[in-house]
Enzyme design. Structure first.
Site, PDB file in Angstrom:
ATOM      1  N   HIS A  82       0.847  -1.188   0.000  1.00 52.64           N
ATOM      2  CA  HIS A  82       0.000   0.000   0.000  1.00 52.64           C
ATOM      3  C   HIS A  82       0.883   1.237   0.000  1.00 52.64           C
ATOM      4  CE1 HIS A  82      -4.316   0.967   0.413  1.00 52.64           C
ATOM      5  NE2 HIS A  82      -3.844   2.166   0.723  1.00 52.64           N
ATOM      6  N   ASP A 161     -13.959   2.884   6.870  1.00 56.41           N
ATOM      7  CA  ASP A 161     -12.923   3.608   6.112  1.00 56.41           C
ATOM      8  C   ASP A 161     -13.498   4.143   4.806  1.00 56.41           C
ATOM      9  OD1 ASP A 161     -10.183   4.492   5.455  1.00 56.41           O
ATOM     10  OD2 ASP A 161     -10.410   3.038   3.836  1.00 56.41           O
ATOM     11  N   ARG A 168     -12.973  12.616   4.029  1.00 57.73           N
ATOM     12  CA  ARG A 168     -11.651  13.260   4.168  1.00 57.73           C
ATOM     13  C   ARG A 168     -11.195  13.841   2.838  1.00 57.73           C
ATOM     14  NH1 ARG A 168      -8.109   8.699   5.465  1.00 57.73           N
ATOM     15  NH2 ARG A 168      -6.447  10.225   5.462  1.00 57.73           N
ATOM     16  N   SER A 183      -6.555   4.282   8.244  1.00 56.49           N
ATOM     17  CA  SER A 183      -7.204   3.983   6.963  1.00 56.49           C
ATOM     18  C   SER A 183      -6.455   2.862   6.244  1.00 56.49           C
ATOM     19  CB  SER A 183      -7.208   5.274   6.114  1.00 56.49           C
ATOM     20  OG  SER A 183      -7.483   5.003   4.777  1.00 56.49           O
ATOM     21  N   LYS A 187      -7.490  -1.512   6.257  1.00 57.16           N
ATOM     22  CA  LYS A 187      -7.728  -2.252   5.002  1.00 57.16           C
ATOM     23  C   LYS A 187      -6.787  -3.448   4.898  1.00 57.16           C
ATOM     24  CE  LYS A 187      -7.514   1.440   2.172  1.00 57.16           C
ATOM     25  NZ  LYS A 187      -7.952   2.750   2.590  1.00 57.16           N
TER      26      LYS A 187
END
Ligand code: URA
Length: 435
Positions: A82, A161, A168, A183, A187
């Site tokens: 990520h 999220d 956001r 966040s 995930k």
């Protein structure tokens, strides 16, 4: 419990208790809490921060806010990656096929564009027919069959999220370390992979503008991952200018495919190789970086990663013309070029400004529900330190209208600083690797 009191407590800089955090997360995912109060709370967190304990509790609570993926039926050690978000960051599209091609399974849950940065799911949706919402069994089945699947937070995956992320994105509350850490890590935990490689971006195009902030965010995420028995590697990389040349969804897909064919820009290629190599180490395919890296380089040269991307796109219903230069992706209606007004060296190319120009062209969202135009964006033809001559093409704009294209052209001219001498120093692409 009263949400207004919790907002005030955070606004005044106090630490929230587990029950309060769970109340917020449940309220967000059930839809009971209104968007204006969630946004106010996010803004309070933005200004007051959260302790490491609060961040961990928020992450766990968000990960448990919906379904979690059971990867026990996946054969092998599942890995994931990520990025914390940067301009022109399309590494996922390059890295996932390379890792899968080595036989290491990848279960990837990605997000949409956030702030001035793009998101993998928006990029994938520029491929006609590509399905990002696979059912659990389909997801596992595909990973076992071809070693990789990419999904969005569809259905009931980390709903807290999904809602908070979208708020956001449009309320100026993205650049908060606890909100980014929770966040991303919620995930990753819900998606279930055992090994996680993080790409923590630093610089104007990133949400962490300097190294100190980037290290703090890294520490937060790595600690959360370790507490939950995940193997973690974090790569801190600079994004003060865009990664690669393309900024905008289908343009980035084209560049990622070119990279898998060995024709990509050097910075995107190098970072993708490093990320993929560490994923292969976490997937226990190789013990040492040098051998993992060599394998990935060869996989690009031999077109093995490219072939794997074809399998993934095919499996998820996507249709591309693999022979065409643009792979059959629809072009924008208008293309403008920006030329250099003088001879000299490119300096201080600002990824944040370029990301915003692309977003205003329609590549990103200004408010929730905005429909993005996958075809629009920028090609940054020359980057920092490069010598240009007067009249040389330095950027290309892909726009949906003449007006938006001309506006972007004017803004781009202001972003490009051209000087007689190149800057004496520059940041390295990869700053540090935390293992
Ligand atoms: N990526 C995410 O998934 N969340 C963030 O907050 C930033 C980047």
């Amino acid at each position: 419990m009263n949400f207004k009191d919790i907002i005030i407590k955070k606004r005044d800089g106090l630490e929230l208790r587990q029950k309060e955090i769970e109340f917020i997360v449940q309220g967000i995912s059930s839809g009971i809490l209104p968007a204006y109060q969630i946004s106010a709370w996010a803004m309070a967190v933005y200004f007051q921060g959260m302790s490491a304990l609060e961040t961990e509790l928020l992450t766990k609570s968000m990960a448990a806010s919906g379904q979690t993926l059971d990867l026990s039926r996946v054969e092998g050690i599942c890995v994931d990656k990520h990025s914390t978000g940067g301009v022109g960051d399309k590494t996922t599209l390059v890295v996932i096929p390379l890792v899968a091609a080595a036989g290491v399974p990848v279960a990837k849950m990605s997000g949409r564009g956030l702030g001035h940065t793009g998101g993998t799911i928006d990029k994938l949706e520029s491929i006609p027919g590509f399905k990002v919402d696979l059912e659990h069994d389909e997801f596992i089945g595909q990973i076992n069959r071809i070693k990789a699947a990419l999904i969005s937070q569809s259905g009931n995956l980390v709903p807290a999220d999904k809602i908070l992320y979208a708020l956001r994105d449009v309320t100026g509350t993205v650049e908060s370390r606890p909100l980014i850490a929770s966040s991303i890590m919620s995930k990753k935990i819900a998606a279930g992979a055992q090994g996680i490689v993080l790409d923590v971006k630093i610089g104007s195009g990133a949400f962490m503008k300097n190294k100190d902030e980037a290290y703090q965010l890294t520490e937060l995420m790595v600690q959360i991952g370790k507490k939950l028995n995940r193997e973690m590697v974090a790569i801190l990389s600079y994004n003060d200018q865009p990664l690669g040349r393309a900024v905008g969804n289908s343009l980035e897909v084209i560049e990622a495919i070119d990279t898998l064919k060995g024709k990509g820009p050097a910075d995107l290629t190098e970072l993708s190789i490093t990320l993929a190599a560490y994923m292969l180490i976490l997937g226990h395919k190789f013990a040492h970086f040098a051998e993992a890296e060599a394998w990935v380089r060869e996989a690009i040269e031999l077109g093995i990663g490219f072939a794997k991307l074809q399998d993934i796109v095919w499996a998820q219903g996507g249709r591309l013309n693999w022979e065409a230069d643009d792979y059959g992706l629809a072009p924008a209606d208008w293309v403008f070029t920006v030329t250099s007004e003088r001879d000299g060296y490119i300096r201080n190319l600002d990824a944040y400004a370029l990301g915003n120009i692309a977003m205003n062209l329609g590549a990103g969202r200004q408010k929730i529900g905005d429909i993005i135009d996958h075809r629009v964006g920028l090609e940054i033809l020359v980057k920092n330190h490069q010598l240009v001559t007067k009249g040389q093409d330095i950027a290309r704009i892909h726009a949906s209208s003449e007006t938006s294209g001309l506006q972007a052209q004017k803004l781009l001219r202001d972003v490009y600083m051209i000087t007689d001498f190149p800057a004496a120093t520059s940041n390295p692409l990869i700053w540090d690797i935390v293992t």
